[in-house]
Scaffold this motif. Structure first.
Motif, PDB file in Angstrom:
ATOM      1  N   ARG A  42      30.240  45.709  33.214  1.00 51.03           N
ATOM      2  CA  ARG A  42      30.544  47.134  33.060  1.00 51.03           C
ATOM      3  C   ARG A  42      30.413  47.854  34.399  1.00 51.03           C
ATOM      4  NH1 ARG A  42      31.202  47.960  27.862  1.00 51.03           N
ATOM      5  NH2 ARG A  42      30.270  46.489  26.398  1.00 51.03           N
ATOM      6  N   PRO A  43      31.230  47.476  35.378  1.00 46.58           N
ATOM      7  CA  PRO A  43      31.040  47.963  36.747  1.00 46.58           C
ATOM      8  C   PRO A  43      31.265  49.463  36.910  1.00 46.58           C
ATOM      9  CG  PRO A  43      33.125  46.808  36.532  1.00 46.58           C
ATOM     10  CD  PRO A  43      32.390  46.588  35.251  1.00 46.58           C
ATOM     11  N   SER A  44      30.275  50.142  37.490  1.00 43.86           N
ATOM     12  CA  SER A  44      30.374  51.563  37.803  1.00 43.86           C
ATOM     13  C   SER A  44      31.048  51.721  39.166  1.00 43.86           C
ATOM     14  CB  SER A  44      28.985  52.190  37.812  1.00 43.86           C
ATOM     15  OG  SER A  44      28.157  51.525  38.758  1.00 43.86           O
ATOM     16  N   GLU A  45      31.141  52.957  39.628  1.00 43.52           N
ATOM     17  CA  GLU A  45      31.829  53.222  40.896  1.00 43.52           C
ATOM     18  C   GLU A  45      31.201  52.461  42.051  1.00 43.52           C
ATOM     19  OE1 GLU A  45      34.454  54.831  41.788  1.00 43.52           O
ATOM     20  OE2 GLU A  45      35.050  55.681  39.864  1.00 43.52           O
ATOM     21  N   ASP A  46      29.880  52.347  42.084  1.00 38.86           N
ATOM     22  CA  ASP A  46      29.195  51.712  43.200  1.00 38.86           C
ATOM     23  C   ASP A  46      28.788  50.269  42.898  1.00 38.86           C
ATOM     24  OD1 ASP A  46      27.370  52.379  41.286  1.00 38.86           O
ATOM     25  OD2 ASP A  46      25.877  53.189  42.673  1.00 38.86           O
ATOM     26  N   SER A  47      29.317  49.711  41.820  1.00 34.52           N
ATOM     27  CA  SER A  47      28.964  48.340  41.460  1.00 34.52           C
ATOM     28  C   SER A  47      29.644  47.340  42.405  1.00 34.52           C
ATOM     29  CB  SER A  47      29.405  48.044  40.025  1.00 34.52           C
ATOM     30  OG  SER A  47      29.282  46.665  39.747  1.00 34.52           O
ATOM     31  N   PRO A  48      28.963  46.281  42.785  1.00 36.44           N
ATOM     32  CA  PRO A  48      29.581  45.257  43.634  1.00 36.44           C
ATOM     33  C   PRO A  48      30.685  44.495  42.905  1.00 36.44           C
ATOM     34  CG  PRO A  48      27.422  44.526  42.891  1.00 36.44           C
ATOM     35  CD  PRO A  48      27.546  45.959  42.492  1.00 36.44           C
ATOM     36  N   TYR A  49      30.723  44.601  41.580  1.00 39.03           N
ATOM     37  CA  TYR A  49      31.737  43.895  40.807  1.00 39.03           C
ATOM     38  C   TYR A  49      33.030  44.695  40.667  1.00 39.03           C
ATOM     39  CZ  TYR A  49      27.421  41.533  39.509  1.00 39.03           C
ATOM     40  OH  TYR A  49      26.212  40.884  39.550  1.00 39.03           O
ATOM     41  N   ARG A  50      32.957  45.978  40.931  1.00 35.74           N
ATOM     42  CA  ARG A  50      34.142  46.829  40.724  1.00 35.74           C
ATOM     43  C   ARG A  50      35.343  46.418  41.572  1.00 35.74           C
ATOM     44  NH1 ARG A  50      34.694  51.629  38.145  1.00 35.74           N
ATOM     45  NH2 ARG A  50      36.542  52.840  38.665  1.00 35.74           N
ATOM     46  N   PRO A  51      35.173  46.083  42.869  1.00 36.10           N
ATOM     47  CA  PRO A  51      36.342  45.672  43.668  1.00 36.10           C
ATOM     48  C   PRO A  51      37.066  44.461  43.084  1.00 36.10           C
ATOM     49  CG  PRO A  51      34.490  46.178  45.098  1.00 36.10           C
ATOM     50  CD  PRO A  51      33.960  46.174  43.700  1.00 36.10           C
ATOM     51  N   PHE A  52      36.330  43.554  42.469  1.00 35.56           N
ATOM     52  CA  PHE A  52      36.966  42.383  41.876  1.00 35.56           C
ATOM     53  C   PHE A  52      37.781  42.778  40.645  1.00 35.56           C
ATOM     54  CE2 PHE A  52      33.297  40.756  44.191  1.00 35.56           C
ATOM     55  CZ  PHE A  52      33.842  39.694  44.887  1.00 35.56           C
ATOM     56  N   CYS A  53      37.232  43.685  39.827  1.00 34.47           N
ATOM     57  CA  CYS A  53      37.960  44.157  38.657  1.00 34.47           C
ATOM     58  C   CYS A  53      39.206  44.931  39.063  1.00 34.47           C
ATOM     59  CB  CYS A  53      37.051  45.029  37.790  1.00 34.47           C
ATOM     60  SG  CYS A  53      35.652  44.126  37.054  1.00 34.47           S
ATOM     61  N   GLU A  54      39.095  45.733  40.111  1.00 34.37           N
ATOM     62  CA  GLU A  54      40.245  46.492  40.590  1.00 34.37           C
ATOM     63  C   GLU A  54      41.320  45.561  41.145  1.00 34.37           C
ATOM     64  OE1 GLU A  54      38.017  50.689  41.831  1.00 34.37           O
ATOM     65  OE2 GLU A  54      38.430  49.178  43.360  1.00 34.37           O
ATOM     66  N   ALA A  55      40.905  44.508  41.849  1.00 34.16           N
ATOM     67  CA  ALA A  55      41.863  43.541  42.384  1.00 34.16           C
ATOM     68  C   ALA A  55      42.575  42.807  41.251  1.00 34.16           C
ATOM     69  CB  ALA A  55      41.159  42.554  43.309  1.00 34.16           C
ATOM     70  N   LEU A  56      41.844  42.458  40.206  1.00 37.50           N
ATOM     71  CA  LEU A  56      42.451  41.801  39.053  1.00 37.50           C
ATOM     72  C   LEU A  56      43.402  42.743  38.314  1.00 37.50           C
ATOM     73  CD1 LEU A  56      39.296  39.922  37.758  1.00 37.50           C
ATOM     74  CD2 LEU A  56      41.407  38.827  38.520  1.00 37.50           C
ATOM     75  N   ALA A  57      43.018  44.012  38.224  1.00 40.87           N
ATOM     76  CA  ALA A  57      43.888  44.997  37.575  1.00 40.87           C
ATOM     77  C   ALA A  57      45.187  45.154  38.355  1.00 40.87           C
ATOM     78  CB  ALA A  57      43.156  46.336  37.469  1.00 40.87           C
ATOM     79  N   ALA A  58      45.087  45.173  39.684  1.00 41.74           N
ATOM     80  CA  ALA A  58      46.285  45.291  40.512  1.00 41.74           C
ATOM     81  C   ALA A  58      47.180  44.060  40.363  1.00 41.74           C
ATOM     82  CB  ALA A  58      45.884  45.472  41.976  1.00 41.74           C
ATOM     83  N   ALA A  59      46.571  42.888  40.243  1.00 39.57           N
ATOM     84  CA  ALA A  59      47.335  41.645  40.152  1.00 39.57           C
ATOM     85  C   ALA A  59      48.076  41.519  38.822  1.00 39.57           C
ATOM     86  CB  ALA A  59      46.406  40.450  40.334  1.00 39.57           C
TER      87      ALA A  59
END
Length: 260
Positions: free
Chosen positions: A98-115
């Motif tokens: 459940r990555p928040s704005e400052d979560s280290p996991y958020r960039p990975f979720c955003e990259a997957l969403a873009a892909a």
């Protein structure tokens, strides 16, 4: 292309995975899509994604790592199969962390969403999963805190967020579901730092239930006061019931008399 499982392998692995809530959330929609397009089974795609999330999170360049993973998966499963694996992977990460704005996991979720953005099956997959999630939650089965991903992280000794576990428990709508999730978390995370937090989480559950009860009582009191106030007002008289009937039941009484 990667070798496909035979029917027996798919059946046996599917039966095992149906014990895991996250897989259940995805299964019906994945089964429909993979059957329609002749893709690998949901169990095959799930295991592929499950084997990828830890190596992916070890990368310091999320965007590049996801792009390279997409290329590798396309070679192994084709374009549609690669999309499905990436979507499963994103669902795993979002649900578990459940990555928040400052979560280290958020960039990975955003990259997957873009892909996966713009894929023809995207809307169908998400809508199907959301519908299944709602059905599972109403049935009292959605206790995602005991998913296989968290269990795997616990067994491997990898770090996990106690805040995430607590959030998962407290977000359930009823005290009964929270209690079930807490009991399973206690069993799953026995011998970890969770042991000192469990009692605090239980107290938060009690406090939350008390707050909900107080809000219900306040609403009941407000409703009773409103009913009493309405009862004190003069009645609105309809001159002719026949007129209402003749009008097909469409006559609307307006300008309710207010207190003088």
């Amino acid at each position: 292309m990667k070798a496909r499982w035979d029917t027996r392998q798919c059946r046996e692995r599917t039966m095992q995975l149906l014990e895991e809530q996250l897989f259940c959330d995805l299964y019906d929609t994945l089964k429909d899509i993979t059957t329609e397009y002749g893709e690998p089974s949901p169990a095959e795609l799930w295991d592929e994604a499950a084997a990828r999330w830890k190596p992916l999170l070890a990368s310091k360049r999320p965007q590049t790592a996801v792009e390279m993973l997409g290329e590798e998966l396309t070679e192994a499963y084709g374009e549609r199969g690669a999309f499905l694996v990436l979507m499963i992977l994103m669902y795993m990460l979002v649900t578990m962390f459940r990555p928040s704005e400052d979560s280290p996991y958020r960039p990975f979720c955003e990259a997957l969403a873009a892909a996966t953005h713009g894929h023809p099956l995207l809307k169908r997959l998400w809508e199907g999963v959301r519908q299944t999630e709602d059905e599972e939650e109403r049935a009292g089965r959605k206790i995602g805190v005991v998913c296989s991903l968290l269990a795997d992280a616990r067994q491997s000794g990898e770090p996990f967020s106690l805040d995430t576990v607590e959030e998962c428990i407290l977000r359930y709508p009823t005290f009964e579901l929270q209690q079930t999730a807490l009991e399973r978390a206690n069993n799953l995370l026995m011998g970890t730092a969770w042991g000192t937090r469990s009692a605090k989480v239980f107290q938060k559950m009690i406090d939350k239930r008390q707050e909900q009860q107080e809000r219900r009582e306040q609403r009941q009191e407000q409703m009773a006061a409103s009913v009493e106030k309405i009862a004190e007002k003069p009645s609105v008289v309809i001159d002719s019931v026949q007129d209402v009937i003749a009008d097909g039941g469409k006559k609307i009484v307006q300008n309710i008399i207010t207190d003088k």
